[in-house]
Write a protein that holds these residues in place. Structure first.
Motif, mmCIF file in Angstrom:
data_model
loop_
_atom_site.group_PDB
_atom_site.id
_atom_site.type_symbol
_atom_site.label_atom_id
_atom_site.label_comp_id
_atom_site.label_asym_id
_atom_site.label_seq_id
_atom_site.Cartn_x
_atom_site.Cartn_y
_atom_site.Cartn_z
ATOM 1 N N ASP A 134 0.839 -1.214 0.000
ATOM 2 C CA ASP A 134 0.000 0.000 0.000
ATOM 3 C C ASP A 134 0.872 1.260 0.000
ATOM 4 O O ASP A 134 0.425 2.321 0.398
ATOM 5 N N SER A 141 -2.640 10.135 -7.141
ATOM 6 C CA SER A 141 -3.292 8.956 -7.703
ATOM 7 C C SER A 141 -2.441 7.730 -7.380
ATOM 8 O O SER A 141 -1.311 7.839 -6.926
ATOM 9 N N ARG A 174 2.856 18.230 -2.721
ATOM 10 C CA ARG A 174 1.586 17.594 -2.388
ATOM 11 C C ARG A 174 1.725 16.626 -1.220
ATOM 12 O O ARG A 174 2.801 16.155 -0.908
ATOM 13 N N TYR A 175 0.567 16.320 -0.655
ATOM 14 C CA TYR A 175 0.521 15.266 0.359
ATOM 15 C C TYR A 175 0.069 13.964 -0.308
ATOM 16 O O TYR A 175 -0.643 13.997 -1.315
ATOM 17 N N PRO A 181 1.666 9.972 5.572
ATOM 18 C CA PRO A 181 0.571 10.863 5.173
ATOM 19 C C PRO A 181 0.736 12.301 5.642
ATOM 20 O O PRO A 181 0.137 13.200 5.073
ATOM 21 N N GLU A 183 0.945 7.667 -9.083
ATOM 22 C CA GLU A 183 1.867 8.667 -8.527
ATOM 23 C C GLU A 183 2.428 8.204 -7.185
ATOM 24 O O GLU A 183 3.621 8.357 -6.911
ATOM 25 N N ALA A 242 2.799 2.717 1.825
ATOM 26 C CA ALA A 242 3.238 3.215 3.135
ATOM 27 C C ALA A 242 3.905 4.581 3.052
ATOM 28 O O ALA A 242 4.910 4.839 3.689
ATOM 29 N N LEU A 243 3.324 5.467 2.252
ATOM 30 C CA LEU A 243 3.825 6.847 2.237
ATOM 31 C C LEU A 243 3.399 7.520 3.532
ATOM 32 O O LEU A 243 2.315 7.243 4.051
ATOM 33 N N ALA A 260 -2.215 11.923 0.180
ATOM 34 C CA ALA A 260 -3.651 11.759 -0.058
ATOM 35 C C ALA A 260 -4.106 12.453 -1.333
ATOM 36 O O ALA A 260 -5.194 12.202 -1.827
ATOM 37 N N GLN A 261 -3.269 13.337 -1.860
ATOM 38 C CA GLN A 261 -3.639 14.071 -3.069
ATOM 39 C C GLN A 261 -3.098 13.418 -4.336
ATOM 40 O O GLN A 261 -3.163 14.011 -5.397
#
Lengths: 266, 233
Positions: A83, A138, A132-133, A88, A141, A85-86, A135-136
């Protein structure tokens, strides 16, 4: 050269596998619950094998006999999680730079590094996303950012856990080509986990087929017509969105060279 | 009127500061550990929230009183008396608000995705860096919520405070005690004013908390930005 023999007891079943692997992309292919992620976690140092040895080049990461277990932070093994694991709460830029020692010079190209931060971001086409964060972003990306983040610390081995499973078919193809290209540029071994037949075809230089935590002989491992079910009763092989049903086909041979032309290194 | 207000604020702030450190560390310690007796231990941690304040007051007297376990030691060795000083009020406030801070911190740490901590480890971070850069910032909103709730509870502490700190005007008389004794002596104006003050302080704290939480978590938790800003390849 990765030389690992891993034994890990898990409730229900155990993983027992030998991996010897030098360059290119090694694909671990098997159904869910066949121990693929456990193997990656053991290699990365996030899980401790019950027994065995893990060597990468001349470094010993784990040895049961000598009681060695190098913590994950010292292994320099890149890990792209399923997933992603960036983080957030951090911007793309801070995510990518997370693995670098903080300081005013951290964006500068370091001695012995293949690419600077800027070159990596440009190669992965995420330069414009810096502020960007997660959550922003796709799916595609996020995938690229996760890749950049683990490449930034110059890993000696890159692990990818189902890197393309959450991405739609068109972008998946694009990313497959990119992954292959990155591997050729970086020249470090990649270990990629997947349960997608097409992904294996497109990326693998070598394949290890897994079943219930063991490597199985590929020659007689064919898929029965009409498919079957995995340990949890789900359809196997899984039909992914944008992919035709795989039922009735035969898994390809051990060394896969024909499926995709090598992408030339720039 | 300002005496009880200043004292109440002092007591509540110090009590919450103690809770913040102890409860956060304890919650972090217990968050990802399973051991026999954990359930029982957590029951004891939560106990001050459900017990009558008089029970806590009695318990604190046993520990801190002149012949109590800790009280006697401090009195004999350091000539320090805790009961019927404002330190006793701090003890009482810290004990009653501890479970609120602990519960919030526990939930906050549990909500942090473990794979993010794992990712930070594979990127070469030490355990302390993982905690400071990943776990703490992600648990931050929950921790602040716990702080504000604990503060509001500490501010309103009455029963246990009365038992261990007494009602000494200018020394241990906090707002809730001052209100009680103002009503008792028929000074309804003072009681009304103090009621307004403490209600105002509590409402402000809770209102600010809601506002802040919404603002803080919007961007990175939900990606809630105008659609026009999103660019997909």
């Amino acid at each position: 050269m990765l030389n690992a023999s891993i034994r890990k007891e898990l409730p229900g079943f155990s993983v027992d596998i030998d991996l010897r692997f030098d360059r290119g992309i090694l694909v671990l292919f098997g159904p869910s619950g066949s121990g693929k992620s456990t193997i990656l976690n053991c290699l990365a140092g996030l899980q401790k094998p019950t027994a065995g040895r893990i060597l990468l080049d001349s470094r010993v990461f784990f040895c049961k006999q000598q009681n060695i277990n190098v913590p994950a932070r010292q292994r320099r093994i890149g890990y792209v999680f399923q997933d992603y694991a960036l983080f957030p709460h951090l911007t793309v830029k801070d995510n990518v730079l997370f693995g670098l020692a903080p300081g005013p010079d951290r964006c500068k190209k370091r001695r012995g590094h293949r690419m600077s931060v800027r070159e990596t971001l440009e190669m992965l086409k995420i330069m414009h996303l810096q502020a960007r964060y997660p959550a922003q972003l796709s799916g595609g990306e996020k995938q690229r950012v996760a890749l950049a983040r683990s490449l930034m610390m110059e890993p000696d081995l890159l692990l990818l856990d189902e890197p393309l499973s959450a991405i739609d078919a068109q972008i998946r193809r694009e990313l497959q080509i990119e992954l292959k290209k990155i591997q050729r540029t970086w020249e470090i071994p990649f270990i990629l986990v997947t349960h997608s037949h097409k992904e294996m075809d497109a990326l693998a230089d070598e394949v290890v087929f897994l079943k219930d935590g063991q490597a199985v002989d590929t020659a007689d491992w064919t898929l029965p017509a009409g498919g079957t079910t995995d340990r949890w009763g789900r359809a196997w092989p899984p039909v992914l969105p944008g992919e035709d049903s795989l039922t009735g086909s035969t898994i390809h041979g051990f060394r896969n060279t024909a499926a995709m032309p090598d992408v030339p290194v720039k | 009127m300002s005496g009880p207000i200043v004292l109440s604020l002092k007591v509540a702030l110090i009590a919450v500061a103690i809770d913040a450190v102890l409860a956060t560390l304890l919650a972090r310690l217990l968050a990802r550990r399973e051991f026999p007796g954990k359930n029982l231990l957590e029951s004891f941690i939560i106990l001050p929230m459900v017990l009558p304040p008089t029970v806590l007051g009695f318990g604190l007297l046993i520990v801190l009183g002149k012949r109590g376990l800790l009280g006697r030691f401090l009195l004999e060795n350091f000539d320090l008396q805790i009961v019927f000083t404002w330190w006793a009020a701090i003890f009482a406030a810290a004990v009653v608000s501890f479970p609120l801070m602990y519960q919030s911190a526990k939930a906050a740490f549990a909500s942090v995705d473990m794979s993010l901590e794992q990712a930070a480890r594979t990127l070469g971070s030490s355990e302390s860096r993982v905690f400071l850069r990943i776990t703490l910032p992600l648990a931050y909103p929950g921790l602040i919520a716990g702080l504000v709730l604990a503060f509001a509870r500490a501010l309103g502490e009455f029963g246990a405070t009365l038992m261990v700190a007494g009602n000494i005007p200018g020394k241990t008389q906090t707002i809730p005690l001052a209100i009680y004794f103002a009503v008792e002596t028929g000074d309804n104006t003072l009681a009304r004013n103090l009621v307004l003050v403490i209600t105002g302080m509590s409402v402000t704290a809770l209102f600010w908390l809601n506002l802040w939480l919404r603002k803080k978590t919007r961007v990175w938790q939900k990606g809630d930005t105008p659609r026009a800003e999103r660019l997909h390849p």
